[in-house]
Motif scaffolding. Structure first.
Motif, PDB file in Angstrom:
ATOM      1  N   PRO A 235       0.814  -1.230   0.000  1.00 13.53           N
ATOM      2  CA  PRO A 235       0.000   0.000   0.000  1.00 13.53           C
ATOM      3  C   PRO A 235       0.841   1.271   0.000  1.00 13.53           C
ATOM      4  O   PRO A 235       0.458   2.275  -0.617  1.00 13.53           O
ATOM      5  N   PHE A 236       1.988   1.231   0.669  1.00 16.25           N
ATOM      6  CA  PHE A 236       2.857   2.401   0.716  1.00 16.25           C
ATOM      7  C   PHE A 236       3.570   2.608  -0.628  1.00 16.25           C
ATOM      8  O   PHE A 236       3.839   3.746  -1.020  1.00 16.25           O
ATOM      9  N   ILE A 237       3.866   1.510  -1.323  1.00 17.20           N
ATOM     10  CA  ILE A 237       4.446   1.614  -2.667  1.00 17.20           C
ATOM     11  C   ILE A 237       3.444   2.316  -3.582  1.00 17.20           C
ATOM     12  O   ILE A 237       3.805   3.206  -4.360  1.00 17.20           O
ATOM     13  N   GLU A 238       2.172   1.915  -3.497  1.00 15.79           N
ATOM     14  CA  GLU A 238       1.140   2.558  -4.303  1.00 15.79           C
ATOM     15  C   GLU A 238       1.017   4.038  -3.965  1.00 15.79           C
ATOM     16  O   GLU A 238       0.868   4.880  -4.867  1.00 15.79           O
ATOM     17  N   LEU A 239       1.056   4.368  -2.688  1.00 15.60           N
ATOM     18  CA  LEU A 239       0.946   5.760  -2.263  1.00 15.60           C
ATOM     19  C   LEU A 239       2.086   6.602  -2.842  1.00 15.60           C
ATOM     20  O   LEU A 239       1.848   7.698  -3.373  1.00 15.60           O
ATOM     21  N   VAL A 240       3.295   6.090  -2.765  1.00 12.32           N
ATOM     22  CA  VAL A 240       4.460   6.816  -3.291  1.00 12.32           C
ATOM     23  C   VAL A 240       4.356   6.970  -4.806  1.00 12.32           C
ATOM     24  O   VAL A 240       4.612   8.053  -5.359  1.00 12.32           O
ATOM     25  N   LEU A 241       3.960   5.910  -5.497  1.00 11.41           N
ATOM     26  CA  LEU A 241       3.808   5.978  -6.954  1.00 11.41           C
ATOM     27  C   LEU A 241       2.751   7.012  -7.343  1.00 11.41           C
ATOM     28  O   LEU A 241       2.934   7.774  -8.306  1.00 11.41           O
ATOM     29  N   GLY A 242       1.658   7.044  -6.590  1.00  9.98           N
ATOM     30  CA  GLY A 242       0.605   8.025  -6.862  1.00  9.98           C
ATOM     31  C   GLY A 242       1.118   9.448  -6.746  1.00  9.98           C
ATOM     32  O   GLY A 242       0.833  10.306  -7.592  1.00  9.98           O
ATOM     33  N   LEU A 243       1.897   9.710  -5.709  1.00 16.15           N
ATOM     34  CA  LEU A 243       2.464  11.049  -5.499  1.00 16.15           C
ATOM     35  C   LEU A 243       3.459  11.406  -6.601  1.00 16.15           C
ATOM     36  O   LEU A 243       3.491  12.552  -7.082  1.00 16.15           O
ATOM     37  N   LEU A 244       4.263  10.429  -7.028  1.00 20.25           N
ATOM     38  CA  LEU A 244       5.240  10.686  -8.092  1.00 20.25           C
ATOM     39  C   LEU A 244       4.550  11.055  -9.403  1.00 20.25           C
ATOM     40  O   LEU A 244       4.970  11.987 -10.100  1.00 20.25           O
ATOM     41  N   PHE A 245       3.477  10.342  -9.735  1.00 23.26           N
ATOM     42  CA  PHE A 245       2.752  10.642 -10.967  1.00 23.26           C
ATOM     43  C   PHE A 245       2.070  12.008 -10.902  1.00 23.26           C
ATOM     44  O   PHE A 245       2.130  12.789 -11.856  1.00 23.26           O
ATOM     45  N   LEU A 246       1.426  12.312  -9.800  1.00 23.15           N
ATOM     46  CA  LEU A 246       0.713  13.584  -9.679  1.00 23.15           C
ATOM     47  C   LEU A 246       1.666  14.772  -9.614  1.00 23.15           C
ATOM     48  O   LEU A 246       1.336  15.867 -10.096  1.00 23.15           O
ATOM     49  N   MET A 247       2.837  14.574  -9.019  1.00 32.54           N
ATOM     50  CA  MET A 247       3.818  15.662  -8.892  1.00 32.54           C
ATOM     51  C   MET A 247       4.801  15.682 -10.059  1.00 32.54           C
ATOM     52  O   MET A 247       5.683  16.555 -10.116  1.00 32.54           O
ATOM     53  N   ARG A 248       4.656  14.725 -10.976  1.00 35.58           N
ATOM     54  CA  ARG A 248       5.516  14.622 -12.160  1.00 35.58           C
ATOM     55  C   ARG A 248       6.981  14.484 -11.771  1.00 35.58           C
ATOM     56  O   ARG A 248       7.858  15.137 -12.323  1.00 35.58           O
ATOM     57  N   LEU A 249       7.232  13.583 -10.821  1.00 34.06           N
ATOM     58  CA  LEU A 249       8.589  13.333 -10.354  1.00 34.06           C
ATOM     59  C   LEU A 249       8.996  11.896 -10.697  1.00 34.06           C
ATOM     60  O   LEU A 249       8.204  10.962 -10.501  1.00 34.06           O
ATOM     61  N   GLN A 250      10.202  11.717 -11.199  1.00 36.44           N
ATOM     62  CA  GLN A 250      10.745  10.378 -11.481  1.00 36.44           C
ATOM     63  C   GLN A 250       9.721   9.520 -12.250  1.00 36.44           C
ATOM     64  O   GLN A 250       9.454   8.365 -11.894  1.00 36.44           O
ATOM     65  N   ILE A 251       9.180  10.089 -13.328  1.00 38.34           N
ATOM     66  CA  ILE A 251       8.118   9.424 -14.082  1.00 38.34           C
ATOM     67  C   ILE A 251       8.562   8.074 -14.644  1.00 38.34           C
ATOM     68  O   ILE A 251       7.839   7.071 -14.521  1.00 38.34           O
ATOM     69  N   ILE A 252       9.742   8.037 -15.259  1.00 36.50           N
ATOM     70  CA  ILE A 252      10.199   6.784 -15.873  1.00 36.50           C
ATOM     71  C   ILE A 252      10.357   5.684 -14.829  1.00 36.50           C
ATOM     72  O   ILE A 252       9.923   4.543 -15.034  1.00 36.50           O
ATOM     73  N   ALA A 253      10.962   6.024 -13.694  1.00 34.59           N
ATOM     74  CA  ALA A 253      11.136   5.025 -12.627  1.00 34.59           C
ATOM     75  C   ALA A 253       9.782   4.534 -12.132  1.00 34.59           C
ATOM     76  O   ALA A 253       9.585   3.329 -11.909  1.00 34.59           O
ATOM     77  N   ALA A 254       8.831   5.465 -11.957  1.00 35.96           N
ATOM     78  CA  ALA A 254       7.493   5.096 -11.484  1.00 35.96           C
ATOM     79  C   ALA A 254       6.781   4.200 -12.493  1.00 35.96           C
ATOM     80  O   ALA A 254       6.061   3.253 -12.108  1.00 35.96           O
ATOM     81  N   LEU A 255       6.986   4.463 -13.782  1.00 40.58           N
ATOM     82  CA  LEU A 255       6.359   3.636 -14.825  1.00 40.58           C
ATOM     83  C   LEU A 255       6.944   2.231 -14.837  1.00 40.58           C
ATOM     84  O   LEU A 255       6.213   1.243 -14.974  1.00 40.58           O
ATOM     85  N   VAL A 256       8.248   2.130 -14.692  1.00 40.36           N
ATOM     86  CA  VAL A 256       8.900   0.812 -14.676  1.00 40.36           C
ATOM     87  C   VAL A 256       8.434   0.000 -13.464  1.00 40.36           C
ATOM     88  O   VAL A 256       8.123  -1.197 -13.577  1.00 40.36           O
ATOM     89  N   ILE A 257       8.371   0.636 -12.298  1.00 37.59           N
ATOM     90  CA  ILE A 257       7.899  -0.048 -11.089  1.00 37.59           C
ATOM     91  C   ILE A 257       6.459  -0.501 -11.258  1.00 37.59           C
ATOM     92  O   ILE A 257       6.076  -1.600 -10.839  1.00 37.59           O
ATOM     93  N   THR A 258       5.646   0.345 -11.909  1.00 38.38           N
ATOM     94  CA  THR A 258       4.251  -0.020 -12.183  1.00 38.38           C
ATOM     95  C   THR A 258       4.175  -1.274 -13.033  1.00 38.38           C
ATOM     96  O   THR A 258       3.388  -2.187 -12.749  1.00 38.38           O
ATOM     97  N   LEU A 259       4.996  -1.334 -14.075  1.00 34.54           N
ATOM     98  CA  LEU A 259       5.006  -2.519 -14.944  1.00 34.54           C
ATOM     99  C   LEU A 259       5.391  -3.775 -14.164  1.00 34.54           C
ATOM    100  O   LEU A 259       4.808  -4.847 -14.369  1.00 34.54           O
ATOM    101  N   VAL A 260       6.345  -3.647 -13.260  1.00 32.25           N
ATOM    102  CA  VAL A 260       6.826  -4.809 -12.494  1.00 32.25           C
ATOM    103  C   VAL A 260       5.770  -5.293 -11.506  1.00 32.25           C
ATOM    104  O   VAL A 260       5.384  -6.468 -11.527  1.00 32.25           O
TER     105      VAL A 260
END
Length: 241
Positions: free
Chosen positions: A160-185
């Motif tokens: 759940p905390f991984i999801e929370l961090v990913l959500g914040l990264l996408f909304l704040m447009r931070l480390q997009i590529i890393a967040a996308l790769v983690i999402t795929l995994v």
């Protein structure tokens, strides 16, 4: 005498303990063994106990039926089919709200990439919220179908905390590529587990919205993950074009 019953509605070990505790209070029950994975209860009883007594002893969220009673199982399956759309109503409403919110955020200056990033960010924030409502119960439900959580139980606790961090990264447009790769995994792993569960036709609960909302594991769960995976792949392509 020993009888085996089908139990539906159990999502975690707390549910198992609750079912076992309530049924053990019935006069005549000598021993009880409840399996979360099989969705069954094996009861040793001194004399036959009518099914209606067993039903009345359990909270409404659980249902019990005789495993060998095909008529009863067919009726139960028929009822489940009729109410499947109703059971999935919370999930469908959440998706409607997420799509609407992402559209409203971008309708003035439409950009498909921005829309997808907003949707993915909102998706993770909302879904992590529901998981965090019952952080104790979520890992047990999650490991029923996620391969990684089954091997490493701690993964279910931090998911759940991984999801929370990913959500914040996408909304704040931070480390997009890393967040996308983690999402795929992480969603790729979960999708493998969901697909196997659907193919095996196991009757378990989906933990995508935590344990607060009792959702059945259906094709909708696969579609939910598939949408996110397609968006993640599309955004990676856009990032590198």
């Amino acid at each position: 005498m020993k009888h085996t019953y089908k139990i539906t509605g159990m999502t975690c070990n707390n549910c198992v303990a609750s079912v076992a505790d309530e049924l053990s209070k019935i006069d005549g029950v000598q021993k009880i063994d409840v399996s979360l994975e099989k969705g069954e209860a094996e009861i040793d009883m001194s004399s036959h106990i009518p099914l209606n007594i067993l039903k009345s002893a359990l909270p409404k969220k659980y249902s019990i039926s005789e495993k060998g009673n095909h008529t009863s199982e067919m009726m139960m399956n028929s009822t489940m089919e009729k109410t499947k759309l109703q059971q999935l109503k919370p999930l469908l409403l959440i998706f409607l709200y997420l799509f609407s919110a992402a559209i409203l955020l971008n309708y003035k200056q439409w950009d498909t990439g921005e829309f997808m990033l907003d949707f993915m960010g909102l998706f993770y924030i909302v879904f992590s919220f529901f998981k965090l409502l019952d952080l104790k119960g979520f890992p047990e439900s999650f490991r029923m179908y996620d391969p990684l959580a089954r091997v490493f139980p701690a993964y279910g606790w931090i998911y759940p905390f991984i999801e929370l961090v990913l959500g914040l990264l996408f909304l704040m447009r931070l480390q997009i590529i890393a967040a996308l790769v983690i999402t795929l995994v992480i969603l790729g792993i979960t999708t493998i587990g969901v697909t196997k569960t659907l193919l095996d036709k196991k009757s378990i609960r989906c933990a995508c919205l935590g344990t607060a909302l009792q959702l059945p594991m259906t094709e909708a769960t696969f579609i939910e993950n598939f949408i996110m995976l397609v968006m993640a792949i599309s955004m990676l392509v856009i990032q590198f074009i």
